[in-house]
Scaffold this motif. Structure first.
Motif, PDB file in Angstrom:
ATOM      1  N   TYR A 187     -43.337  -6.071 -19.015  1.00 28.01           N
ATOM      2  CA  TYR A 187     -42.327  -5.112 -19.342  1.00 28.01           C
ATOM      3  C   TYR A 187     -41.357  -5.219 -18.093  1.00 28.01           C
ATOM      4  O   TYR A 187     -41.358  -5.709 -17.109  1.00 28.01           O
ATOM      5  N   THR A 188     -40.026  -4.724 -18.413  1.00 30.54           N
ATOM      6  CA  THR A 188     -39.085  -5.180 -17.712  1.00 30.54           C
ATOM      7  C   THR A 188     -38.268  -3.836 -17.416  1.00 30.54           C
ATOM      8  O   THR A 188     -38.003  -2.974 -18.254  1.00 30.54           O
ATOM      9  N   TYR A 190     -34.744  -2.820 -15.446  1.00 27.36           N
ATOM     10  CA  TYR A 190     -33.453  -3.378 -15.269  1.00 27.36           C
ATOM     11  C   TYR A 190     -32.095  -2.550 -15.136  1.00 27.36           C
ATOM     12  O   TYR A 190     -32.346  -1.378 -15.376  1.00 27.36           O
ATOM     13  N   PHE A 201     -36.639  -7.584 -22.803  1.00 29.77           N
ATOM     14  CA  PHE A 201     -35.471  -7.524 -22.153  1.00 29.77           C
ATOM     15  C   PHE A 201     -34.481  -8.425 -22.815  1.00 29.77           C
ATOM     16  O   PHE A 201     -33.307  -7.981 -23.022  1.00 29.77           O
ATOM     17  N   SER A 243     -35.568   0.323 -19.044  1.00 29.90           N
ATOM     18  CA  SER A 243     -36.818  -0.485 -19.196  1.00 29.90           C
ATOM     19  C   SER A 243     -37.253  -0.709 -20.671  1.00 29.90           C
ATOM     20  O   SER A 243     -36.622   0.067 -21.564  1.00 29.90           O
ATOM     21  N   ALA A 271     -43.229   0.031 -15.342  1.00 35.06           N
ATOM     22  CA  ALA A 271     -41.780   0.015 -15.584  1.00 35.06           C
ATOM     23  C   ALA A 271     -41.102   1.400 -15.707  1.00 35.06           C
ATOM     24  O   ALA A 271     -40.149   1.576 -15.050  1.00 35.06           O
ATOM     25  N   LYS A 297     -33.415  -6.666 -11.754  1.00 34.57           N
ATOM     26  CA  LYS A 297     -34.543  -6.526 -12.934  1.00 34.57           C
ATOM     27  C   LYS A 297     -35.725  -6.870 -12.054  1.00 34.57           C
ATOM     28  O   LYS A 297     -35.713  -7.751 -11.204  1.00 34.57           O
ATOM     29  N   GLU A 298     -36.821  -6.265 -12.556  1.00 34.18           N
ATOM     30  CA  GLU A 298     -38.349  -6.510 -12.083  1.00 34.18           C
ATOM     31  C   GLU A 298     -39.266  -6.398 -13.283  1.00 34.18           C
ATOM     32  O   GLU A 298     -39.030  -5.674 -14.095  1.00 34.18           O
ATOM     33  N   GLU A 299     -40.298  -7.225 -13.211  1.00 34.83           N
ATOM     34  CA  GLU A 299     -41.049  -7.366 -14.208  1.00 34.83           C
ATOM     35  C   GLU A 299     -42.375  -6.566 -13.990  1.00 34.83           C
ATOM     36  O   GLU A 299     -42.885  -6.611 -12.680  1.00 34.83           O
ATOM     37  N   TRP A 300     -43.074  -5.666 -15.113  1.00 34.68           N
ATOM     38  CA  TRP A 300     -44.146  -4.919 -14.426  1.00 34.68           C
ATOM     39  C   TRP A 300     -45.292  -5.413 -15.682  1.00 34.68           C
ATOM     40  O   TRP A 300     -44.856  -5.309 -16.855  1.00 34.68           O
TER      41      TRP A 300
END
Length: 83
Positions: free
Chosen positions: A2-3, A5, A23, A19, A58, A49-52
Motif C-alpha cells: 500500500y502507498t 502519498y 498508486f 493512501s 498506510a 510517497k512511502e510503501e507500507w
C-alpha cells in the motif's frame, strides 16, 4: 503493498494526502481530474510517497500527517529531503 502519498498542486502549492493499494492507477485518476478533491487543483506533482505492507499502516501514516501540528512540519521536511 500500500502507498501513502502526497501530491502538490502546481496551481496553488497546496498538498493532498492519500493512501491506496494501486498508486499508479490512483495518480492517473488525480491527474485526469477524476478525483473531486484535486480536480480543480491540477496540475499535480508527486511530492512524497512511502510503501507500507498493510492498508492499516498506510492509512495510519496518512492520518498522522493529516493531524497537523508537529506532524505537518515533519512532512514538510520529508518533502524537502526528497527534492
Amino acid at each position: 503493498m500500500y502507498t501513502f502519498y502526497v501530491l502538490q498542486s502546481k496551481k496553488d502549492n497546496r498538498l493532498y494526502l492519500g493512501s491506496t493499494k494501486n498508486f499508479k492507477r490512483r495518480f492517473s485518476e488525480h491527474c485526469s481530474g477524476l478525483v473531486v478533491s484535486t480536480k480543480n487543483r491540477r496540475p499535480l506533482d508527486l511530492a512524497y510517497k512511502e510503501e507500507w505492507p498493510t492498508k492499516k499502516e498506510a492509512m495510519a501514516r496518512e492520518q498522522y500527517f493529516k493531524g497537523g501540528g508537529r506532524a505537518h512540519g515533519i512532512l514538510k521536511n520529508l518533502i524537502q529531503q526528497k527534492k
